[in-house]
Design an enzyme around this catalytic site. Structure first.
Site, PDB file in Angstrom:
ATOM      1  CD  GLU A   1      -5.100  -4.213  -3.994  1.00 37.40           C
ATOM      2  OE1 GLU A   1      -5.225  -3.804  -2.833  1.00 37.40           O
ATOM      3  OE2 GLU A   1      -4.021  -4.610  -4.467  1.00 37.40           O
TER       4      GLU A   1
ATOM      5  CB  SER B   1      -0.970  -0.039   1.190  1.00 38.09           C
ATOM      6  OG  SER B   1      -1.953   0.962   1.080  1.00 38.09           O
TER       7      SER B   1
ATOM      8  CG  HIS C   1      -5.572  -2.411   0.224  1.00 32.90           C
ATOM      9  ND1 HIS C   1      -4.694  -2.240  -0.812  1.00 32.90           N
ATOM     10  CD2 HIS C   1      -5.130  -1.598   1.231  1.00 32.90           C
ATOM     11  CE1 HIS C   1      -3.764  -1.364  -0.472  1.00 32.90           C
ATOM     12  NE2 HIS C   1      -3.999  -0.965   0.769  1.00 32.90           N
TER      13      HIS C   1
END
Length: 543
Positions: free
Chosen positions: A349, A235, A455
């Site tokens: 995600e 990320s 995610h």
């Protein structure tokens, strides 16, 4: 005399590198520490667990860590001076040497942030610490430096236990803290005026670079190979890896790079844009005179409260010095640090962010779907029908999954493919998609739809994570995938390509073949349908 001392110090470090990398355990009572009360308490805990303390030498002094049956861990080593007072909003300064043995048996402070599902609350600016995990008796092992995620506003190094990477992969792992939010990324005219380069912002990225310099100076003394350093992050940590690839000052500090879900921002704002946002931040914080003195006089609480929902100032800027150009432009032109790269994303995600919103405001409905599209993409309302037609509600089980697919494709998936396409023109590139639709969700409680391969869901396959919400352990097939991923990641750190005798072959990415490795339980496999699955032709046409 000074030259003799420096020569002796250099020789001592080189001679002790092998010895201290496999140093025998020491009792705390014999270690010469300056804090016997703390030492005795730590010693009691260690003896109860069967672990022992161990020493390592650094360029700044001796550190005492913990030794287990398989690993040596040194936690809370300072790599830069505390960025407080006049050092706030300045590049990091190397930490001073110490004379007593530094206790590195416990984690140190992490950087200021509000509490969230993705990080613990902190108000302490003295936070530039790192942790070193090494196999016992390691000599010249590959080194992996982990940069945590959290949107550049939250997260900490100590949430990521790399024991499986160290034990299975026979590598050293270093996890680092870096300045976050406005404290890490504020650009402001007054700060620029006081800088020798007339720039501001990017302080968190500078911290990461300073940590890499620490690794370059010291990691040999822990048994690591300074010529085989891999940076990897997820990320915002993946975005940071992209930025370090572009930063000229990072050249030579690492030899491989792994990006997990980090392609969400391929274009960075200019310094001028960042300074406009910084001006607004200063106004919210009460610095009407817009002076550097007022900004540096703010309390940590005032800084955090003025971050406009926690995100203001948390973006790198193109300052012409640390960051000369945007990530996408650098990759397209070849103007980046040329090292092998692994680039990837997760299949679902955006479901994490839709779930986070649902927990606060309720599920997305057919009526709120247009507004959800607009909020996700940040586009004018007049353009929403274009995207709604590409992602019609009739094609999805629920409006939540429709907006999740749209966000995944637009923000993560197709950007990761674009980055891989550009990188592969210049360096060996290996692309993947994490595809475990049954991955346990460890950050948020259940919502109205399955999280899938959301995610951050791949992190549990590489690290042991703290428990945020109850979740089942990995089943047998998922454990097999975890072992394959650890092998891929650590083999890449060792050789610059991820395939080994123990895992299915991973084909090098080429834009004309568009082959990615699908990380699916139990056995990863190549896939060529990524662009179709994620509507990348549509999104690429809008670039």
């Amino acid at each position: 005399m000074l030259r003799h001392r420096e020569l002796f110090s250099t020789c001592a470090r080189l001679c002790l590198a092998g010895l201290l990398a496999s140093c025998a355990s020491f009792d705390d009572a014999d270690s010469g520490s300056a804090d016997p009360d703390t030492d005795l308490a730590t010693s009691d805990v260690l003896r109860a667990s069967g672990d022992h303390t161990t020493l390592a030498l650094t360029a700044d002094g001796l550190v005492r860590g913990v030794e287990t049956a398989t690993m040596r861990a040194f936690r809370g080593i300072p790599y830069a001076a505390a960025p407080v007072d006049e050092l706030r909003w300045r590049p990091p300064v190397r930490h001073a040497r110490w004379h007593d043995i530094l206790d590195a048996t416990q984690f140190a402070n992490h950087c200021p942030q509000a509490a969230s599902p993705f990080g613990r609350e902190s108000a302490t600016e003295d936070c530039l610490f790192l942790n070193v995990y090494a196999p016992r008796h390691a000599v010249l092992r590959p080194v992996m430096v982990w940069i945590h995620g959290g949107a550049l506003v939250t997260g900490e190094s100590d949430d990521y236990d790399p024991t499986r990477l160290v034990e299975q992969g026979d590598v050293l792992v270093v996890t680092i803290n870096y300045r976050l939010g406005a404290l890490g990324f504020l650009a402001h005219p007054a700060l620029s005026a006081g800088s020798p380069d007339h720039t501001s912002g990017n302080y968190g990225l500078m911290d990461q670079q300073e940590a890499l310099r620490w690794v370059h100076r010291n990691i040999l003394l822990f048994g690591g190979d300074p010529s085989r350093v891999t940076i990897f992050g997820e990320s915002a940590g993946g975005l940071s890896v992209h930025e370090q690839l572009v930063a000229p000052g990072s050249q030579g500090l690492f030899q491989r790079a792994i990006v997990e879900s980090g392609a969400y921002q391929l274009t960075q704002p200019s310094l001028a844009t960042g300074e406009v946002l910084g001006f607004a931040f200063a106004t919210r914080a009460g610095c009407i005179d817009q002076s550097a003195a007022c900004l540096r006089g703010l309390s940590v609480a005032q800084v955090l409260a003025s971050q406009a929902g926690g995100t203001s100032g948390a973006s790198p800027v193109i300052d012409g010095t640390f960051l000369p150009r945007s990530v996408g432009a650098a990759f397209a032109s070849g103007q980046f640090n040329h090292v092998p790269v692994m680039e990837g994303a997760n299949h679902d995600e955006w479901r994490l962010f839709v779930g986070e919103t649902e927990l606060v405001t309720g599920p997305v409905t057919a009526q709120t779907y247009p507004a959800a599209i607009q909020a996700t993409l940040g586009v004018p309302a007049a353009l929403v029908p274009l995207f709604a037609a590409q992602y019609p509600l009739a094609s999805f089980p629920s409006p939540a999954l429709a907006v999740s697919a749209l966000g995944t494709d637009a923000i993560f998936a197709c950007n990761a493919r674009f980055a891989a396409q550009k990188l592969s023109q210049f360096v060996p590139t290996f692309a993947y998609e994490f595809n475990d639709e049954a991955a346990p969700e460890r950050f948020l409680p259940p919502v109205s739809f399955p999280y899938g391969a959301a995610h951050a869901s791949e992190l549990q396959y590489l690290f042991d994570l703290p428990v945020a919400v109850p979740a089942p352990p990995l089943d047998a097939a998922q454990q097999q995938l975890s072992e394959a991923m650890i092998d891929y990641w650590t083999t890449f750190a060792r050789t610059g390509q991820p395939s080994s005798f123990h895992t299915p072959s991973w084909t090098r990415f080429a834009a004309d073949q568009d082959t990615m490795q699908s990380l699916v339980p139990a056995t990863p496999r190549p896939e060529t349908s990524f662009a179709t699955d994620h509507n990348c032709a549509f999104w690429d046409a809008l670039r």
